[in-house]
Scaffold this active site. Structure first.
Site, short mmCIF file in Angstrom:
data_model
loop_
_atom_site.label_atom_id
_atom_site.label_comp_id
_atom_site.label_asym_id
_atom_site.label_seq_id
_atom_site.Cartn_x
_atom_site.Cartn_y
_atom_site.Cartn_z
N ASN A 42 -78.37 -114.36 47.67
CA ASN A 42 -77.41 -114.92 48.62
C ASN A 42 -76.10 -115.16 47.88
O ASN A 42 -75.98 -116.10 47.11
CB ASN A 42 -77.97 -116.22 49.21
CG ASN A 42 -76.99 -116.90 50.14
OD1 ASN A 42 -75.95 -116.34 50.50
ND2 ASN A 42 -77.31 -118.14 50.54
N LYS A 79 -73.37 -116.12 49.04
CA LYS A 79 -72.55 -117.20 49.64
C LYS A 79 -71.10 -116.72 49.73
O LYS A 79 -70.87 -115.55 50.03
CB LYS A 79 -72.71 -118.50 48.84
CG LYS A 79 -74.20 -118.88 48.68
CD LYS A 79 -74.43 -120.26 48.18
CE LYS A 79 -75.93 -120.52 48.09
NZ LYS A 79 -76.26 -121.88 47.65
N HIS A 109 -79.64 -121.59 56.79
CA HIS A 109 -79.42 -122.07 55.42
C HIS A 109 -78.90 -123.51 55.46
O HIS A 109 -78.16 -123.88 56.36
CB HIS A 109 -78.41 -121.15 54.71
CG HIS A 109 -78.32 -121.44 53.25
ND1 HIS A 109 -77.56 -122.46 52.75
CD2 HIS A 109 -78.96 -120.87 52.20
CE1 HIS A 109 -77.71 -122.49 51.43
NE2 HIS A 109 -78.55 -121.55 51.07
N GLU A 168 -76.62 -124.94 53.92
CA GLU A 168 -75.15 -125.09 53.99
C GLU A 168 -74.66 -124.89 55.42
O GLU A 168 -73.69 -125.52 55.85
CB GLU A 168 -74.48 -124.12 53.00
CG GLU A 168 -74.64 -124.62 51.57
CD GLU A 168 -74.82 -123.54 50.52
OE1 GLU A 168 -74.39 -122.40 50.75
OE2 GLU A 168 -75.40 -123.85 49.46
N GLU A 223 -86.24 -124.01 50.86
CA GLU A 223 -85.16 -124.39 49.94
C GLU A 223 -84.91 -125.88 50.05
O GLU A 223 -84.17 -126.33 50.94
CB GLU A 223 -83.87 -123.65 50.32
CG GLU A 223 -83.91 -122.16 50.17
CD GLU A 223 -82.52 -121.58 49.91
OE1 GLU A 223 -82.38 -120.87 48.91
OE2 GLU A 223 -81.59 -121.85 50.67
N GLY A 257 -78.26 -125.38 43.95
CA GLY A 257 -77.04 -125.48 43.14
C GLY A 257 -77.02 -126.67 42.19
O GLY A 257 -75.97 -127.01 41.64
N SER A 286 -82.01 -123.24 42.68
CA SER A 286 -81.90 -123.22 41.22
C SER A 286 -82.94 -122.31 40.56
O SER A 286 -83.48 -122.64 39.50
CB SER A 286 -81.97 -124.64 40.65
OG SER A 286 -80.87 -125.41 41.12
P1 13P Z 1 -78.92 -121.69 43.94
O1 13P Z 1 -79.84 -120.61 43.47
O2 13P Z 1 -77.51 -121.54 43.44
O3 13P Z 1 -79.49 -123.05 43.71
O4 13P Z 1 -78.79 -121.51 45.53
C1 13P Z 1 -79.94 -121.41 46.28
C2 13P Z 1 -79.57 -120.99 47.65
O5 13P Z 1 -78.98 -121.75 48.40
C3 13P Z 1 -79.91 -119.62 48.06
O6 13P Z 1 -79.78 -119.47 49.44
#
Ligand code: 13P
Length: 259
Positions: free
Chosen positions: A9, A11, A95, A97, A167, A173, A213
């Site tokens: 992803n 982002k 997701h 976010e 997740e 993150g 992560s």
């Molecule tokens: P990270 O791997 O940066 O923690 O992000 C995970 C994520 O949100 C994947 O969709």
């Protein structure tokens, strides 16, 4: 045995030229694992078409990070499932976010899942509890709520194109991944829930990914867990060597499990 799936992803990272350059660099390394692992890249929508064109002859699949629930109309800024269908195979829905920064509700997520499945897209539905919910011992309750609302009306047949990504919000993150044992436990609970709502067979076939992560260092121990069928990778998917290493660990752990 479920074939693992690793999705990157991106982002809101990379300009269009950077994204194309990155895919061209990543591609030869990644394709070596395509027989063992399903590979998906989720670039920002402005470069989806370009990336899909570059990968037209590749086993690496492309997906969108978001989708609208309507096919067309006055929805400024949105991209519909009808626009994605046919050349873009996957879509990520729900997701954290999208839920937390953009205020997406369970009802909107349900409409997106239904619309995307109706158009033949493969849906990766992301679910996960916040730190507060985790510490209050409410993980199971939150998972059940998010899943039951998002999958309301989805048949066992349509769910053949569904994967779930667990997740935990506190792991995204932060550099603080869930322990393999904890992730496996929650994902086992998710599979049991799927069996009750869809069918035992469908639950056994559905891939459940871990996200939050994931790094080359922790990928192997996560992937060795029996309920973990792959990874949804954020930050490490922006580094070609790290993403390839995560995919390699996934392929290795599957080979080891098969003996
Ligand atoms: P990270 O791997 O940066 O923690 O992000 C995970 C994520 O949100 C994947 O969709």
């Amino acid at each position: 045995m479920r074939k693992p799936l690793v999705a990157g992803n991106w982002k809101m990272h990379f300009t269009v030229p950077e994204g194309i350059q990155f895919v061209n660099r990543l591609r030869p390394d990644l394709e070596r694992y395509a027989r063992a692992v399903d590979l998906v890249l989720l670039p920002p929508s402005i470069m989806l078409w370009e990336v899909a064109s570059v990968l037209r002859t590749s086993p690496i699949r492309v997906g969108a990070q978001n989708v609208a629930w309507e096919d067309r109309g006055a929805f400024t800024g949105e991209i519909s499932p009808a626009m994605l269908a046919g050349w873009c195979e996957y879509v990520l829905v729900g997701h954290s976010e999208r839920r937390h920064i953009f205020g997406e509700s369970d009802e909107q997520i349900q409409r997106k899942v239904t619309a995307a499945l109706r158009h033949g897209l493969r849906v990766i539905l992301a679910v996960g509890e916040t730190l507060e919910e985790n510490e209050a011992g409410r993980t199971e309750e939150v998972m059940t709520r998010q899943l039951s609302r998002a999958l309301d009306g989805v048949t066992a047949d349509a769910a053949g194109r569904l994967s779930i990504a667990y997740e935990p919000v506190w792991a995204i993150g932060t550099g603080r991944a869930a322990t393999p044992g904890l992730a496996n436990e929650v994902m086992g609970m998710i599979r049991t829930w799927l069996a009750g709502v869809l069918s035992a067979g469908r639950a056994q076939e559905t891939r459940i990914l871990y996200g939050g992560s994931v790094t080359p260092e922790n990928a192997r121990s996560l992937m060795e867990e029996p309920e973990i069928d792959g990874a949804l990778v954020g930050g490490a998917s922006l580094k070609a060597d790290q993403f390839s290493a995560i995919v390699a660990s996934t392929a290795d752990s599957m080979a080891a499990a098969q003996g």
